[in-house]
Design an enzyme around this catalytic site. Sequence first.
Site, PDB file in Angstrom:
ATOM      1  N   GLU A  35       0.773  -1.159  -0.088  1.00  0.00           N
ATOM      2  CA  GLU A  35       0.006  -0.039   0.055  1.00  0.00           C
ATOM      3  C   GLU A  35       0.781   1.188  -0.133  1.00  0.00           C
ATOM      4  OE1 GLU A  35      -3.539   1.653   2.834  1.00  0.00           O
ATOM      5  OE2 GLU A  35      -2.723  -0.506   3.070  1.00  0.00           O
ATOM      6  N   ARG A 264       5.292 -13.282   9.595  1.00  0.00           N
ATOM      7  CA  ARG A 264       5.894 -12.052   9.178  1.00  0.00           C
ATOM      8  C   ARG A 264       7.238 -12.173  10.235  1.00  0.00           C
ATOM      9  NH1 ARG A 264       2.125  -8.362   8.971  1.00  0.00           N
ATOM     10  NH2 ARG A 264       3.311  -6.276   9.534  1.00  0.00           N
ATOM     11  N   LYS A 274       4.064   0.411  10.097  1.00  0.00           N
ATOM     12  CA  LYS A 274       4.122   1.530   9.145  1.00  0.00           C
ATOM     13  C   LYS A 274       3.861   2.821  10.060  1.00  0.00           C
ATOM     14  CE  LYS A 274       2.943  -0.027   5.100  1.00  0.00           C
ATOM     15  NZ  LYS A 274       2.215   0.010   3.776  1.00  0.00           N
TER      16      LYS A 274
END
Length: 560
Positions: A35, A264, A274
């Site tokens: 994104e 992850r 983020k």
Amino acid sequence: MTNEETNKKDFIREMVAKDLSEGYCTVPITRFPPEPNGYLHIGHAKAICLDFGLAQEYAHLGAVCHLRFDDTNPCKEDIEFVNSIQEDIRWLGFDWGEHLYWASNIFDFYYDCAVHLIKNGLAYVDEQDRETMRQQRGDLRTPGTHSPYRDRSVEENLAQFEAMKEGKFAEGAAVLRAKIDMASSNMNMRDPVIYRISYDHHHNTGNKWCIYPMYDFAHPLEDAWEHITHSLCTLEFENHRPLYEWVIDNCPVPAKPKQREFSRLNITYTVMSKRKLRQMVEEGYVAGWDDPRMPTICGMRRRGYPARAIVDFCEGVGITKFNGNTDVARLENAVRGELNANAERRMAVLKPLKLVLTNVPADFEEEVEVIINPEKPELGNRKVTLTREVWIDRDDFMVEPPKKYKRLSPGACVRLRGGYCMICTGYEADAEGNVTEVRAEIIPGTIGANPPEGIKCKGAIHWVSAKYGVKAEVRLYDRLFKDEAPDANPEGFLASLNQDSLTVISDAVVEPALAAAPNEFLCQFERTGYFVADRYDHSAEHPVFNRAVGLRDSWAKMNK
Ligand code: ATP
Ligand code: MG
């Protein structure tokens, strides 16, 4: 190159190999779907190494990895993020070729799929408020209850969805929901929202749309549209997989991708979200996304971490199904290993102390050769000029040394790296007793040779000619956080910040050739650590070096 040849084995690679042998696909197609709302971090690097790595391993079959900007949320496009993401992926050594996609380019497709679902009685417009819908969802022990709008007719749903699209509802006044199973043990299957209303501007489509697909609806459709075969994501999406498959099974899609999940990457002594990284940038805790202390790819690049080391580290951590916390020392070791093997050696003095060779003339100059490795001259075998006055490091001289001190002290004999052995004959100190200058006499004939019988040369110290050395700024970085798990700090992750994570030395002295080094030149300052010429601030007029990593793991030593 097949994955057998690269020796990489994990459950994802085994699955892809099996899918190929069983004919699920003939060419693996993967995607990396960031994104564009921040910079990439080391966690993304792990996903990049897997997605792009697989494509490289099957390049002989024509495999590719798409770069897809996941921009279905209306927001301003931040060109800064879009550019940095592309630059970072390329820097890591990967390439999407012509396969660059924008999820927002196929809003019509998502819309057609939604209409298709409605026509098949598989989606309905719900006009209840959020809170009511939330209560009706039930919980793990209680099945949900049906919305009063659930059994609307197809015609009515089509009309209301059209009204949503035409802007006849306020934000939040209606949503489109998939009609699946309000009693499902998987909460994601309890009639999830697949379209919502937003009047925000979209960077790509402007105000054309005021309805936007939710991630769980759009993502499988994006994958199908691009003919992705293996859509790899992190474990938190595992219980979204039934919904992913439901969307694929019930929409008119051109291909049937499959989603698989892996763990992850989390690393000690840092945060990876983020949102938190953005907060540190916006609130000035760091100098920017590419601050060398940040876990971002551009931060690590600026810190002097070679791309190869980051990729090696990600591959070493491996692809598993278990979330864990990887010791940041592993990353630092990968950097150290790579730099130890390949970085050129130079000399720099971080805490300069003047040393005068009193038994040579004032205009004495001699080219001496520093040999790092006779077989690997590329590691920095070179000539440097020795002059009467040189800089040595303050830590390399002691008036009253402890036993076993291998450096300079009055009466001791030490070699100037690549040059002569010398005997310390005295020193000057100021009123407070701080040593201001050291004196020594060289022993002729000792370049590349031992001193005469009876004199023991204790070791070699690095130096820089006072006449030719160049003043430099050196930035020493330590870990940004002082706690192993900043996210677990009850006072918030910012309370774990290490206040001493940056030390700037403004009066270091480096070999003259280092001033002319290109930006991003990586080297070892002998006996000191691995350094990089700052990507932006370094110049011949004002040399700036960042410490990538020390020669040894100093934290491990401290913890002992
Ligand atoms: P964050 O939670 O930090 O905001 P994100 O997952 O929302 O990150 P995206 O831009 O959506 O960020 O991520 C793009 C891809 O990178 C996704 O496929 C995601 O699974 C993967 N990814 C993100 N963080 C990690 C991580 N720590 N380890 C492995 N893969 C990751
Ligand atoms: Mg995300």
